[in-house]
Design an enzyme around this catalytic site. Structure first.
Site, PDB file in Angstrom:
ATOM      1  N   CYS A  56       0.852  -1.184   0.000  1.00  0.00           N
ATOM      2  CA  CYS A  56       0.000   0.000   0.000  1.00  0.00           C
ATOM      3  C   CYS A  56       0.892   1.240   0.000  1.00  0.00           C
ATOM      4  O   CYS A  56       1.809   1.351   0.818  1.00  0.00           O
ATOM      5  CB  CYS A  56      -0.900  -0.007   1.229  1.00  0.00           C
ATOM      6  SG  CYS A  56      -1.918   1.482   1.382  1.00  0.00           S
ATOM      7  N   CYS A  59       0.495   3.124   3.568  1.00  0.00           N
ATOM      8  CA  CYS A  59       0.943   2.620   4.871  1.00  0.00           C
ATOM      9  C   CYS A  59       1.970   1.489   4.776  1.00  0.00           C
ATOM     10  O   CYS A  59       2.413   0.988   5.799  1.00  0.00           O
ATOM     11  CB  CYS A  59      -0.255   2.154   5.683  1.00  0.00           C
ATOM     12  SG  CYS A  59      -1.053   0.672   5.017  1.00  0.00           S
ATOM     13  N   CYS A 105      -7.499  -1.075   1.625  1.00  0.00           N
ATOM     14  CA  CYS A 105      -6.436  -1.574   2.491  1.00  0.00           C
ATOM     15  C   CYS A 105      -6.975  -1.733   3.904  1.00  0.00           C
ATOM     16  O   CYS A 105      -7.520  -0.791   4.474  1.00  0.00           O
ATOM     17  CB  CYS A 105      -5.249  -0.599   2.466  1.00  0.00           C
ATOM     18  SG  CYS A 105      -3.920  -1.038   3.598  1.00  0.00           S
ATOM     19  N   CYS A 108      -4.975   0.827   6.475  1.00  0.00           N
ATOM     20  CA  CYS A 108      -5.192   2.278   6.520  1.00  0.00           C
ATOM     21  C   CYS A 108      -6.520   2.719   5.934  1.00  0.00           C
ATOM     22  O   CYS A 108      -6.860   3.899   5.982  1.00  0.00           O
ATOM     23  CB  CYS A 108      -4.047   3.021   5.826  1.00  0.00           C
ATOM     24  SG  CYS A 108      -4.016   2.865   4.034  1.00  0.00           S
ATOM     25  N   CYS A 128      -8.558  -5.508  -9.817  1.00  0.00           N
ATOM     26  CA  CYS A 128      -8.194  -4.406 -10.706  1.00  0.00           C
ATOM     27  C   CYS A 128      -7.786  -3.237  -9.800  1.00  0.00           C
ATOM     28  O   CYS A 128      -8.634  -2.572  -9.204  1.00  0.00           O
ATOM     29  CB  CYS A 128      -9.402  -4.052 -11.567  1.00  0.00           C
ATOM     30  SG  CYS A 128      -9.067  -2.829 -12.824  1.00  0.00           S
TER      31      CYS A 128
END
Length: 149
Positions: A56, A59, A105, A108, A128
């Site tokens: 990510c 984070c 995510c 976060c 995607c």
């Protein structure tokens, strides 16, 4: 019957001003405002020749393995599955005229992209994902590549 998992509170919490200062404009728009990058604009559209992990961009949580990436021809990075069941959360998104499965995510709460049921036969899923929501860490294959301690 399908049982929904409770949506946990994100572990990484920042103010909007902190996110803006930490992320570039495009990454902020995608991760924090559920934006979508232009197709073909990400350097991660095509599968990497290197083994590694996609994280990510907000984070650094581990999200996808390069071995699960495939070229879907859509213009966005595509993966057959997340690195673990709890790496990303999926919820129904009604922002268009039809419902979609939005991936965020877990760590976060950042918007990653969407999950569709037209992926490879191994999972049937196509994650995607916006490349602006990702960073890539190449796997270390040679001890000489390791950063100094």
């Amino acid at each position: 019957m399908f049982k929904r998992r409770a949506r946990p509170d994100p572990q990484v919490v920042r103010t909007d001003a902190e996110w803006r200062a930490r992320l570039g404009p495009e990454t902020y728009r995608v991760l924090r405002r559920s934006g979508t990058e232009a197709p073909g604009s990400s350097p991660y559209v095509h599968p990497s020749d290197s083994d590694g992990i996609y994280r990510c961009a907000g984070c650094a949580a581990e999200l996808f393995l390069s071995t699960d990436q495939f070229d879907s021809g859509t213009g966005w990075p595509s993966f057959s599955d997340a690195v673990t069941r709890d790496a990303a959360l999926i919820r129904t998104d009604f922002k268009l005229l039809f419902p979609r499965r939005e991936a965020t995510c877990t760590n976060c709460g950042g918007h990653l992209g969407h999950v569709f049921g037209d992926g490879p036969s191994s999972t049937g899923q196509r994650w995607c994902i916006n490349g602006a929501a990702l960073t890539f860490d190449k796997a270390l294959t040679d001890p000489a590549e390791a950063p100094p301690a």
